[in-house]
Design a protein around this motif. Structure first.
Motif, short mmCIF file in Angstrom:
data_model
loop_
_atom_site.label_atom_id
_atom_site.label_comp_id
_atom_site.label_asym_id
_atom_site.label_seq_id
_atom_site.Cartn_x
_atom_site.Cartn_y
_atom_site.Cartn_z
N VAL A 38 0.80 -1.24 0.01
CA VAL A 38 -0.09 0.04 0.02
C VAL A 38 0.78 1.20 -0.02
O VAL A 38 1.70 1.23 0.75
N GLY A 45 -4.99 4.88 3.37
CA GLY A 45 -3.98 3.86 3.26
C GLY A 45 -4.03 2.91 4.37
O GLY A 45 -3.44 1.91 4.49
N THR A 48 -6.57 0.63 5.04
CA THR A 48 -6.61 -0.35 4.14
C THR A 48 -5.70 -1.49 4.59
O THR A 48 -5.74 -2.59 4.56
N ALA A 49 -4.40 -0.84 4.92
CA ALA A 49 -3.38 -1.90 5.19
C ALA A 49 -3.74 -2.61 6.37
O ALA A 49 -3.49 -3.69 6.48
N THR A 58 1.58 -7.46 4.62
CA THR A 58 1.34 -6.26 3.88
C THR A 58 2.33 -5.14 4.20
O THR A 58 2.71 -5.19 5.44
N LEU A 60 3.27 -1.01 4.00
CA LEU A 60 2.68 0.37 3.82
C LEU A 60 3.99 1.20 3.64
O LEU A 60 4.76 1.42 4.72
N VAL A 224 -1.55 -1.25 -3.75
CA VAL A 224 -2.87 -0.23 -3.62
C VAL A 224 -2.17 0.96 -3.65
O VAL A 224 -1.25 1.47 -2.83
N CYS A 391 -8.76 -5.88 -3.51
CA CYS A 391 -7.15 -6.49 -3.54
C CYS A 391 -7.53 -8.13 -3.44
O CYS A 391 -6.87 -8.70 -4.27
#
Length: 414
Positions: A38, A45, A48-49, A58, A60, A224, A391
């Motif tokens: 991300v 963000g 989302t992460a 993930t 970021l 993302v 995603c």
């Protein structure tokens, strides 16, 4: 931590592991592979992460050392509300309130303070009527007030004849900086990795997307992009430009002539003063809270600005302050008409003021969350959930047709 301390910490991280879990286990090397990357650690963000970290490894990335005040997610407070002219936002807000409450519980931190929200506008204004209908249709607790009612209940507000009010009783204040930090902390708790102070310089689409920053090279199955006003600068690297307008917003705080007149402790609500345009409101304000004795009142628009040059443009005289002075002198006479504190923020607007939540037209493993148009913070829990669903190939929890890229009929920039 001071800036030099953050830099030193960042340099120490780069010499070895990117981030370590609580047990000291190295999560990945400077050059490595994760499930999802991300880009952009603002509220969209970060949320989302946070959602993705429950399902996949993930990473970021943010170009600035965190926390920072360069984009759209900084500052102490934001308004949260159910009232909208577009019903799909009100529908999303039901879950947003639940998820903000869940975040409070998970972090044992107060993030929301109820105040109510006054929507001030002419009774014949289509936007005013639509907002009223939206609240009624969704069974949101509300009250309608005439200008006389407002003056009686809030004597420090003087509305022109013909202006009425809706009171969204569910609305209030989100503690923004606190919320952002807590989402990022939870993301780390779930094993997420944050790389701040790294600017993305190259993106190579493929089954494994390669992201090159000023400090490393990373690969992931999915990417993302939630980069706020820098979105088009990144999308240019993957052959896409969206109709996004970046604006510098002047954020002003005005001194109460009599302390407490518009205070949160005195029960004064947030407010929006809407105009004839069904999609926007001109002015908004929050009761004195973050700066004692100062009320936050802003103009819901601004001047075009490159996000990398916002401080240069900020030095120029602003017409926004004059508009606010005139408005406050007329309708909020209990405030000194000269701002006591002037700050700035960035908006990234779409032509219709609706968000963009969609796949890249040519690269389905690149997801874009952008164009939050100055009203996205409160919706971040659901935005993050939806972007994570896109995603992971899951069915979105909401109808995303209003947020599709294809509504703009774009052409590739390659």
């Amino acid at each position: 931590m001071c800036h030099s301390g953050r830099v030193a910490a960042s340099q120490r991280q780069r010499s070895g592991c990117v981030e370590r879990a609580a047990g000291g286990v190295c999560k990945m090397s400077v050059q490595g592979e994760v499930d999802t990357i991300v880009i952009g650690a603002g509220i969209q963000g970060s949320y989302t992460a946070y959602h993705l970290s429950k399902h996949s490894k993930t990473l970021l990335i943010d170009q600035f050392a965190l926390p920072h005040a360069r984009g759209s997610s900084h500052g102490q407070t934001r308004i949260i509300r159910n009232v909208y002219a577009k019903t799909y936002y009100t529908a999303m807000m039901t879950e947003c309130y639940q998820l903000w409450k869940q975040l409070e519980a998970e972090t044992n931190t107060e993030l929301f303070r109820p105040t109510g929200l006054l929507v001030l506008g002419k009774e014949g204004n289509p936007s005013f009527q639509t907002m009223k209908s939206t609240l009624i249709d969704n069974n949101v607790p509300m009250t309608t007030l005439t200008s006389a009612d407002v003056s009686k209940r809030f004597p420090a507000v003087q509305l022109p004849r013909g202006v009425s009010a809706l009171l969204d009783k569910t609305a209030g204040i989100l503690y923004a900086d606190r919320a952002l930090k807590n989402v990022q902390d939870l993301f780390r708790r779930f094993g997420g990795i944050i790389r701040d102070g790294e600017k993305v310089v190259q993106i190579q689409p493929s089954d494994l997307v390669t992201v090159t920053t000023t400090a490393g090279i990373y690969r992931a199955k999915r990417l993302v992009i939630t980069a706020g006003p820098w979105t088009n600068k990144l999308l240019n690297l993957v052959g896409l430009q969206l109709p996004l307008e970046t604006l510098k917003i002047t954020v002003c705080y005005w001194k109460e002539k009599i302390p407490g007149t518009y205070g949160i402790s005195k029960g004064f609500p947030c407010f929006m003063r809407i105009n004839s345009d069904p999609d926007v409101h001109e002015f908004y304000g929050l009761p004195s809270n973050e700066y004692p004795g100062l009320m936050k009142v802003c103009y819901h628009s601004g001047s075009r600005a490159d996000p990398d040059e916002r401080d240069v443009s900020f030095q120029r005289p602003s017409q926004d302050v004059e508009l606010l002075r005139d408005f406050l002198s007329r309708e909020f006479p209990g405030l000194d008409p000269n701002p006591a504190v002037v700050e700035s923020c960035m908006y990234t607007n779409t032509p219709d003021y609706d968000f963009i939540l969609d796949h890249h037209p040519d690269h389905k493993n690149i997801i874009v969350g952008a164009g939050f148009s100055g009203h996205g913070f409160k919706l971040a829990p659901v935005v993050g959930k939806v972007l994570s669903e896109l995603c992971l190939g899951e069915k979105p929890s909401y109808d995303l047709s209003p947020f599709k890229i294809c509504r703009f009929h774009l052409k590739s920039v390659l």
